[in-house]
Scaffold this motif. Sequence first.
Motif, PDB file in Angstrom:
ATOM      1  N   LYS A   2       0.972  -1.569   0.022  1.00 24.75           N
ATOM      2  CA  LYS A   2      -0.171   0.136  -0.067  1.00 24.75           C
ATOM      3  C   LYS A   2       1.224   1.515   0.048  1.00 24.75           C
ATOM      4  O   LYS A   2       1.821   1.011   0.826  1.00 24.75           O
ATOM      5  CB  LYS A   2      -0.878  -0.145   1.237  1.00 24.75           C
ATOM      6  N   THR A   3       0.306   1.895  -0.587  1.00 25.08           N
ATOM      7  CA  THR A   3       1.170   2.944  -1.201  1.00 25.08           C
ATOM      8  C   THR A   3       0.689   4.634  -0.858  1.00 25.08           C
ATOM      9  O   THR A   3      -1.108   4.606  -1.527  1.00 25.08           O
ATOM     10  CB  THR A   3       2.609   3.351  -2.136  1.00 25.08           C
ATOM     11  N   THR A   4       0.433   5.939  -1.210  1.00 25.92           N
ATOM     12  CA  THR A   4      -0.313   7.246  -0.924  1.00 25.92           C
ATOM     13  C   THR A   4       0.448   7.603  -1.898  1.00 25.92           C
ATOM     14  O   THR A   4       1.465   8.382  -2.086  1.00 25.92           O
ATOM     15  CB  THR A   4      -0.553   7.599   0.567  1.00 25.92           C
ATOM     16  N   LEU A   5      -0.856   8.271  -2.862  1.00 20.90           N
ATOM     17  CA  LEU A   5      -0.602   8.775  -4.215  1.00 20.90           C
ATOM     18  C   LEU A   5      -1.006   9.948  -4.175  1.00 20.90           C
ATOM     19  O   LEU A   5      -2.350  10.055  -3.957  1.00 20.90           O
ATOM     20  CB  LEU A   5      -0.488   8.030  -5.254  1.00 20.90           C
ATOM     21  N   GLY A  23     -13.258  -2.015 -17.633  1.00 26.42           N
ATOM     22  CA  GLY A  23     -13.038  -2.994 -16.042  1.00 26.42           C
ATOM     23  C   GLY A  23     -12.595  -3.295 -15.523  1.00 26.42           C
ATOM     24  O   GLY A  23     -12.344  -4.407 -14.504  1.00 26.42           O
ATOM     25  N   ILE A  24     -11.521  -2.123 -14.844  1.00 19.77           N
ATOM     26  CA  ILE A  24     -10.508  -3.056 -14.113  1.00 19.77           C
ATOM     27  C   ILE A  24     -10.506  -1.738 -12.596  1.00 19.77           C
ATOM     28  O   ILE A  24     -11.489  -0.883 -12.635  1.00 19.77           O
ATOM     29  CB  ILE A  24      -8.847  -2.530 -15.171  1.00 19.77           C
ATOM     30  N   THR A  25      -9.669  -2.553 -12.214  1.00 19.41           N
ATOM     31  CA  THR A  25      -9.081  -1.560 -10.300  1.00 19.41           C
ATOM     32  C   THR A  25      -8.002  -0.482 -10.966  1.00 19.41           C
ATOM     33  O   THR A  25      -7.564  -0.418 -11.762  1.00 19.41           O
ATOM     34  CB  THR A  25      -8.917  -2.108  -9.295  1.00 19.41           C
ATOM     35  N   LEU A  26      -8.186   0.579  -9.918  1.00 19.73           N
ATOM     36  CA  LEU A  26      -7.327   1.386 -10.447  1.00 19.73           C
ATOM     37  C   LEU A  26      -6.728   1.826 -10.288  1.00 19.73           C
ATOM     38  O   LEU A  26      -5.272   1.893 -10.535  1.00 19.73           O
ATOM     39  CB  LEU A  26      -7.993   3.114  -9.480  1.00 19.73           C
ATOM     40  N   SER A  27      -6.030   0.192  -8.306  1.00 18.88           N
ATOM     41  CA  SER A  27      -4.660  -0.057  -8.431  1.00 18.88           C
ATOM     42  C   SER A  27      -4.492  -0.362 -10.017  1.00 18.88           C
ATOM     43  O   SER A  27      -2.931  -0.467  -9.649  1.00 18.88           O
ATOM     44  CB  SER A  27      -5.318  -0.890  -7.329  1.00 18.88           C
ATOM     45  N   LYS A  28      -5.040  -1.636 -10.482  1.00 18.02           N
ATOM     46  CA  LYS A  28      -4.555  -2.438 -11.487  1.00 18.02           C
ATOM     47  C   LYS A  28      -3.977  -1.548 -12.243  1.00 18.02           C
ATOM     48  O   LYS A  28      -2.936  -1.846 -12.988  1.00 18.02           O
ATOM     49  CB  LYS A  28      -5.457  -3.290 -12.235  1.00 18.02           C
TER      50      LYS A  28
END
Length: 82
Positions: A2-5, A23-28
């Motif tokens: 986990k990180t903060t941007l 259809g993907i997550t923001l993380s992906k």
Amino acid sequence: MKTTLDLPDEVYARAETYAAQHGITLSKLVAESLEKTVRPEPVSESEHTDRMAKLFKVLKASNAEPMKPMKREEIYDRQVFR
């Protein structure tokens, strides 16, 4: 991990929209984008060989003498094995 941007609002909104549309997550999306950006650069074989030669030169002990082959009698005559 986990990180903060800290992203500009406009960039975040476009990224969130893009991720939802695909259809993907923001993380992906972020992970895939970073993978494309920071992947290792290919190295030519000659450059790889040069890098390895430099590495071995650095790793070579400066106080070590090259080993010389010993005959069987010389090995057993040493005090270490008695």
